[in-house]
Design a protein around this motif. Structure first.
Motif, mmCIF file in Angstrom:
data_model
loop_
_atom_site.group_PDB
_atom_site.id
_atom_site.type_symbol
_atom_site.label_atom_id
_atom_site.label_comp_id
_atom_site.label_asym_id
_atom_site.label_seq_id
_atom_site.Cartn_x
_atom_site.Cartn_y
_atom_site.Cartn_z
ATOM 1 N N SER A 248 50.832 46.689 39.956
ATOM 2 C CA SER A 248 51.210 47.447 41.161
ATOM 3 C C SER A 248 50.190 47.238 42.282
ATOM 4 C CB SER A 248 51.301 48.947 40.853
ATOM 5 O OG SER A 248 52.244 49.184 39.851
ATOM 6 N N CYS B 179 46.949 54.218 33.870
ATOM 7 C CA CYS B 179 48.266 53.870 34.416
ATOM 8 C C CYS B 179 49.112 53.202 33.328
ATOM 9 C CB CYS B 179 48.169 52.987 35.653
ATOM 10 S SG CYS B 179 49.815 52.469 36.201
ATOM 11 N N CYS C 236 46.101 46.698 37.885
ATOM 12 C CA CYS C 236 47.508 46.907 37.558
ATOM 13 C C CYS C 236 48.345 45.969 38.440
ATOM 14 C CB CYS C 236 47.866 48.360 37.860
ATOM 15 S SG CYS C 236 49.603 48.749 37.586
ATOM 16 N N CYS D 66 47.063 57.495 38.972
ATOM 17 C CA CYS D 66 47.798 57.029 40.150
ATOM 18 C C CYS D 66 47.914 58.058 41.264
ATOM 19 C CB CYS D 66 49.191 56.578 39.743
ATOM 20 S SG CYS D 66 49.137 55.211 38.592
ATOM 21 N N HIS E 65 44.047 52.190 40.531
ATOM 22 C CA HIS E 65 44.413 53.533 40.064
ATOM 23 C C HIS E 65 44.298 53.636 38.542
ATOM 24 C CE1 HIS E 65 48.860 52.008 40.420
ATOM 25 N NE2 HIS E 65 48.308 51.591 39.302
ATOM 26 N N GLU E 66 43.421 52.794 38.006
ATOM 27 C CA GLU E 66 43.055 52.920 36.586
ATOM 28 C C GLU E 66 41.540 53.056 36.572
ATOM 29 O OE1 GLU E 66 46.618 50.435 34.384
ATOM 30 O OE2 GLU E 66 44.705 49.423 34.654
#
Ligand code: NAP
Ligand code: ZN
Length: 349
Positions: free
Chosen positions: A43, A159, A41, A89, A63-64
């Protein structure tokens, strides 16, 4: 404690490198997951490069997360060994403590993020994310991935998928609604797929027309280049909803001009600097500028079930973990179609 292997950032300016660390001992209500795939991501990049000024190194991003249940604690009822599961996440929240607000847990102060956070509800260790081979997560924060969806292309739903699903639902995307998705990247392409599946009339606003064919194939009715000033004249006062996934600075006032009266622009992309908006861009037309962040566990499961019913997954390019730094550079150049997913088996290479 089990030893996990992964890749971590140790500094804002250094590449990610192999990293070995401890995962906490599982409790009765924990699920131990063999991570098979992790999406990249944008992020992750903002975080490890400390663009949001909150990095605490070392950071294992990711966080995926999509994987398979390896073990469950004695009190776990929803999952069994072998199930296909995901982690998004966050891995804890204050829902279990005071608020019990299942719709807004991700907006409450007790949120524990999957990485670069302190696990305040579980011994205060630093959380480490999905660019690794295993993770231990409380049952309540584990998502079920529908069996008909491939695990690799499902990872980004955790996410990118929920981040677009949530505002599309909240602002009523559906038949008769004109929705613009700004930015045809990881988040944006999921917005096209999900918005089209909800029955909305979706337009992509991308910097150029280079991904137009893909955008139309994924469900957009129209596709315009924002590097062409004519686009802003042609589409003035057109949209009920604009969702902006852009990770860089844009001309916010120009985009607000594309909304119909009382239309809404929702910010999900998170650029480094504040957003300059002229008051008149909102006053004329009673327009709304809002934000949205991922979704609750409840809504994330709803999104995954929706994706299962509609056969929706991400468009992915699978890479080995050794290519992660190169992949970051390509994301920064908008050169990804449309999400990099790390195959965690490559940790053994
Ligand atoms: P991404 O794959 O890099 O996509 C971002 C897209 O923005 C690019 O594909 C590009 O689309 C467009 N873009 C990039 N630079 C631009 C510029 N200078 N001007 C105009 N458009 C530009 O990133 P992502 O993973 O989708 O994430 C996007 C943003 O959302 C990041 O800031 C990320 O941190 C944030 N995010 C927020 C949430 C949330 O909960 N709110 C969740 C996840 C991520 P085109 O090539 O089509 O122009
Ligand atoms: Zn993300």
């Amino acid at each position: 404690m089990a030893i996990a292997r992964g890749y971590a950032a140790t500094d804002a300016s250094k590449p990610l490198t192999p990293f070995t660390f401890e995962r906490r001992e599982p409790n009765d209500d924990d699920v131990v997951i063999d991570i098979k795939y992790a999406g990249i991501c944008h992020s992750d990049i903002h975080t490890v490069r400390n663009e949001w000024k909150n990095a605490v190194y070392p950071i294992v991003p990711g966080h995926e997360i999509a994987g398979v249940v390896k073990a469950v604690g004695s009190k776990v009822t929803k999952f069994k060994v072998g199930d296909h599961v995901g982690v998004g996440c966050f891995v804890d929240s204050c829902v279990g403590c005071a608020t019990r607000d299942l719709d807004n847990e991700h907006y409450m102060p007790g949120l524990v993020q999957t990485y670069n956070d302190t696990d305040t509800l579980n011994g205060n260790a630093r959380t480490q994310g999905g660019y690794s081979d295993s993770i231990v997560v409380k049952e309540g924060y584990v998502l079920s991935i529908p069996d008909n969806l491939p695990l690799d292309a499902s990872a980004p739903l955790l996410c990118a998928g929920i981040t677009l699903y949530s505002p599309l639902r909240r602002w009523g995307a559906g038949p008769g609604k004109k929705v613009a998705i700004v930015g045809m990247g990881g988040l944006g392409h999921m917005g096209v797929k999900l918005g089209a599946a909800m029955g909305a009339d979706v337009t992509v606003l991308s910097q150029s027309l280079s991904k137009k064919e893909d955008g139309l194939k994924l469900g957009a009715k129209e596709y315009y280049a924002t590097n062409d000033p004519e686009t802003f004249k042609k589409l003035a006062v057109s949209f009920d909803l604009i969702i902006c996934t852009v990770s860089a600075e844009i001309d916010w006032n120009a985009y607000l001009g594309l909304l119909k009266p009382k239309g809404s622009m929702v910010v999900v992309g998170a650029p480094e600097n504040p957003i300059p908006v002229h008051a008149f861009s909102l006053i004329f037309g009673a327009k709304e500028l809002s934000g949205s962040m991922i979704g609750s566990i409840k809504e994330t499961q709803e999104m995954l079930d929706f994706c299962g019913e509609h056969d929706i997954v991400s468009e992915i390019e699978t890479i080995n973990i050794q290519q992660v730094n190169e992949a970051y550079e390509r994301v920064l150049k908008s050169d990804v179609r449309y999400r990099f997913v790390i195959d965690m088996a490559s940790l053994d290479a």
